[in-house]
Write a protein that holds these residues in place. Structure first.
Motif, short mmCIF file in Angstrom:
data_model
loop_
_atom_site.label_atom_id
_atom_site.label_comp_id
_atom_site.label_asym_id
_atom_site.label_seq_id
_atom_site.Cartn_x
_atom_site.Cartn_y
_atom_site.Cartn_z
N LEU A 1 -4.82 9.66 0.41
CA LEU A 1 -5.16 8.70 -0.59
C LEU A 1 -4.37 7.58 -0.42
CD1 LEU A 1 -6.64 7.70 -3.01
CD2 LEU A 1 -4.83 8.97 -4.43
N ARG A 2 -5.08 6.19 -0.23
CA ARG A 2 -4.11 5.04 -0.30
C ARG A 2 -4.39 4.30 -1.47
NH1 ARG A 2 -4.91 2.86 6.18
NH2 ARG A 2 -4.57 4.79 7.11
N LEU A 3 -3.29 3.74 -2.09
CA LEU A 3 -3.51 2.81 -3.14
C LEU A 3 -2.78 1.50 -2.75
CD1 LEU A 3 -1.77 5.75 -5.15
CD2 LEU A 3 -3.95 5.02 -5.35
N ASN B 1 9.89 1.64 -8.70
CA ASN B 1 9.55 2.79 -9.46
C ASN B 1 7.92 2.92 -9.26
OD1 ASN B 1 12.07 2.60 -10.24
ND2 ASN B 1 11.72 1.06 -11.79
N VAL B 2 7.68 3.04 -8.08
CA VAL B 2 6.14 3.50 -8.03
C VAL B 2 6.02 5.10 -8.00
CG1 VAL B 2 4.10 3.34 -6.45
CG2 VAL B 2 5.64 1.46 -6.47
N VAL B 3 5.11 5.55 -8.69
CA VAL B 3 5.06 7.13 -8.91
C VAL B 3 3.63 7.52 -8.92
CG1 VAL B 3 5.53 9.15 -10.51
CG2 VAL B 3 7.12 7.17 -10.30
N VAL B 4 3.33 8.64 -7.92
CA VAL B 4 1.99 9.30 -8.02
C VAL B 4 2.15 10.32 -8.50
CG1 VAL B 4 -0.12 9.66 -6.92
CG2 VAL B 4 1.29 7.76 -6.10
N SER B 5 1.45 10.94 -9.35
CA SER B 5 1.69 12.16 -10.20
C SER B 5 0.49 12.95 -10.13
CB SER B 5 2.56 12.13 -11.54
OG SER B 5 1.66 11.25 -12.53
N GLU C 1 0.97 -1.13 0.09
CA GLU C 1 -0.03 -0.07 0.04
C GLU C 1 0.78 1.18 0.19
OE1 GLU C 1 -3.76 0.36 2.01
OE2 GLU C 1 -2.94 1.50 3.31
N PHE C 2 0.48 2.30 -0.61
CA PHE C 2 1.09 3.54 -0.78
C PHE C 2 0.15 4.55 -0.42
CE2 PHE C 2 2.90 0.30 -3.47
CZ PHE C 2 4.25 0.57 -3.32
#
Length: 236
Positions: A173-175, A194-198, A90-91
């Motif tokens: 926000l939970r992903l 390489n987890v990216v939230v943009s 989770e991110f």
């Protein structure tokens, strides 16, 4: 009419009204390298390498081992074993003042690791919505094994949440990447990298920036015009 005039003025002045995408959080596990955890059901929080956010790992089995094997084009990835249905990565990230959220990540498994996951999101940490259901994770094996030198695009995933208003402008926000295979006890590993939230700034902020830029441009033009006029007047 005033709005149209403002937009046309920005266009004529070369000022863009479309804000650029911003990285809210990026996890490469290179800067903030986690310490390996043996026999631990949960891991985290792991701070983002860029931006602000935390990563977590949650398993049902207390025999789970978390490690940092070779990433996809980098030295490290986040990996864990002993998977059961419902286990997840989770991110968590804030999206206040941002819209059009997009998430990208790389994910792979060993030959005995789990292959089927859901990508889910939550804005309250209780109720989760599946955005990508049953996506398949490939095995990292030659000739398509992960390498620290060269990233392999076959393992990349994208969740474009730009049409989901609920995930915009929230405090957290939970992903979640949740393992959904039933009736298995996957002893092998599954890794992410390489987890990216943009996202982009919410439109109001973009217009304010454009207005400020237009005002500055006008002041500069006025200063230049005054200087030129003074010089010409002095020469007559």
């Amino acid at each position: 009419m005033k709005k149209l005039s403002f937009v046309l003025a920005c266009f004529a002045s070369g000022i863009s009204l479309a804000p650029a995408s911003t990285v809210l959080a990026r996890w490469t596990f290179e800067t903030n390298v986690l310490a390996g955890a043996t026999d631990a059901a949960e891991l985290g929080p792991i701070a983002a390498d860029e931006g602000a956010g935390t990563a977590h790992g949650v398993h049902a089995s207390s025999s789970t081992d978390y490690s940092t094997p070779t990433g996809n084009g980098s030295a490290n990835a986040l990996s864990s074993n002993n998977w059961r249905q419902g286990d997840y990565y989770e991110f968590r990230v804030a999206t206040l003042n941002y819209v059009d959220i997009v998430v990208t990540w790389d994910q792979a498994r060993t030959s005995t690791g789990p292959s089927t996951f859901d990508f889910e999101y939550s804005v309250d940490g209780v109720s989760y919505t599946a955005f990508l259901s049953g996506y398949t994770v490939l095995t990292t094996v030659a000739p398509n094994a992960w390498s620290s030198a060269v990233p392999n695009g076959l393992f990349g995933f994208t969740a474009d949440l730009s049409g989901v208003a609920a995930v915009e402008q929230v405090a957290e926000l939970r992903l979640r990447l949740r393992q959904t295979e039933t009736g298995i006890a996957a002893t092998g590993g599954n890794r992410v990298d390489n987890v990216v939230v943009s996202a982009i700034p919410e439109p109001g902020a973009g217009l304010l920036g454009a207005a400020a830029g237009l005002g500055l441009l006008r002041r500069r033009r006025g200063a230049v015009g005054g200087a030129v006029g003074g010089a010409m007047g002095g020469g007559v």
